[in-house]
Write a protein that holds these residues in place. Structure first.
Motif, PDB file in Angstrom:
ATOM      1  N   UNK A 187      35.329  45.409  40.195  1.00  0.00           N
ATOM      2  CA  UNK A 187      35.863  44.034  39.112  1.00  0.00           C
ATOM      3  C   UNK A 187      37.051  43.393  39.813  1.00  0.00           C
ATOM      4  N   UNK A 188      37.467  43.716  40.964  1.00  0.00           N
ATOM      5  CA  UNK A 188      38.497  43.101  41.946  1.00  0.00           C
ATOM      6  C   UNK A 188      38.487  43.242  43.378  1.00  0.00           C
ATOM      7  N   UNK A 189      39.300  42.356  43.773  1.00  0.00           N
ATOM      8  CA  UNK A 189      39.294  42.478  45.362  1.00  0.00           C
ATOM      9  C   UNK A 189      39.845  43.795  45.714  1.00  0.00           C
ATOM     10  N   UNK A 190      40.840  44.363  45.154  1.00  0.00           N
ATOM     11  CA  UNK A 190      41.334  45.759  45.294  1.00  0.00           C
ATOM     12  C   UNK A 190      40.181  46.757  44.991  1.00  0.00           C
ATOM     13  N   UNK A 191      39.278  46.666  44.328  1.00  0.00           N
ATOM     14  CA  UNK A 191      38.346  47.535  43.969  1.00  0.00           C
ATOM     15  C   UNK A 191      37.447  47.422  45.161  1.00  0.00           C
TER      16      UNK A 191
END
Length: 286
Positions: A187-191
């Protein structure tokens, strides 16, 4: 060269492999014509186009496999097939894999959802126990025999138990013999970055859906991040639906259709489905 061997050759080459997921033979031919080196099949798209129903487990194995077979036959590039959960237990998985190997599939995606499954970007998903999915992966590896079929192990656990559990499952699917790991719906760039860091020694799959849960990064961004395979799962379905809707509304309102640059001319369509080729074959047998 067989389709699985060709796909493995592509995977061994440097650079990312990105392509649309298709749901019918016209889309398959258009993707090949556009120059994509491979394509994916879309369970979501097949359910919507074949049944007019959402990706919520309505498709039977027979319906999915029949459409997959037609798509594979329609092109000369490798096809990676969305096979949902394998349609049952390890015995069903074995039969499903044996069928798609016979069809000439280059690769398959096998997921760990409970049946009836749902689109990976829908709410309300459930997943089977990890050890049960490990057995399915092992059954798929065994059932491919010497075909060299590429097996993509997918987990939908992110939505239910969080990213750490999804990563743990992915690692176990890798150890069970999956060739590529697919963590669905981060759900995110970090993930996405965390997934790449967690799996340094196996190709990774990203699934991009416009309007879905995962950030719509470009192919170049995903390549720099470290992904090897990228499917644009609904791009063809959504753009095609919009185009058809536009022209049908125009026809209803005006009684005609403006054949502008976005409109496929009849001769171009005949060329796409190779009318002249089959007409020559027909005439040669008269």
């Amino acid at each position: 060269m067989t389709a699985p061997n060709k796909l493995r050759q592509l995977l061994d080459e440097p650079g990312i492999l990105a392509a649309p997921a298709v749901y019918d033979c016209i889309g398959s031919k258009l993707a090949e014509k556009a120059g994509f080196p491979l394509i994916f099949t879309s369970g979501f798209g097949i359910s919507a186009s074949l049944l007019g129903l959402p990706d919520m487990g309505f498709l039977t194995a027979t319906e999915m496999l029949n459409q997959v077979k037609n798509i594979i036959k329609s092109v000369n590039i490798p096809v990676i097939c969305d096979l949902d959960t394998g349609y049952g237990n390890v015995l069903n998985v074995r039969r499903t894999i044996e069928d798609v190997v016979q069809f000439g599939a280059a690769g398959i995606i096998l997921e760990d959802q409970e049946w009836p499954k749902k689109c990976g970007h829908f709410e309300g998903k459930k997943v089977i126990p990890t050890d049960e999915m490990v057995k399915k992966i092992k059954a798929a590896v065994d059932a491919r025999n010497n075909s060299n079929l590429v097996i993509i192990g997918r987990t939908d656990a992110r939505a239910i138990y969080g990213l750490d559990e999804a990563l743990n499952r992915g690692k176990q699917y890798q150890e069970a013999g999956a060739d590529i790991i697919f963590i669905e719906a981060p759900q995110s760039v970090e993930e996405l970055e965390k997934i790449v860091t967690y799996f340094p020694d196996i190709p990774l799959f990203a699934n991009i859906i416009e309007g879905g849960k995962t950030p719509c990064l470009t192919v170049n961004e995903l390549e720099k991040m470290g992904f090897k395979l990228v499917a644009f799962a609904l791009s063809g379905l959504l753009s095609g639906t919009n185009a058809v809707s536009h022209y049908f509304e125009q026809l209803k309102q005006t009684g005609t259709v403006n054949q502008n640059n976005d409109f496929c001319q009849f001769q171009d369509f005949k060329n796409l489905i190779e009318v002249d080729k089959y007409r020559e074959l027909e005439m040669s047998n008269i």
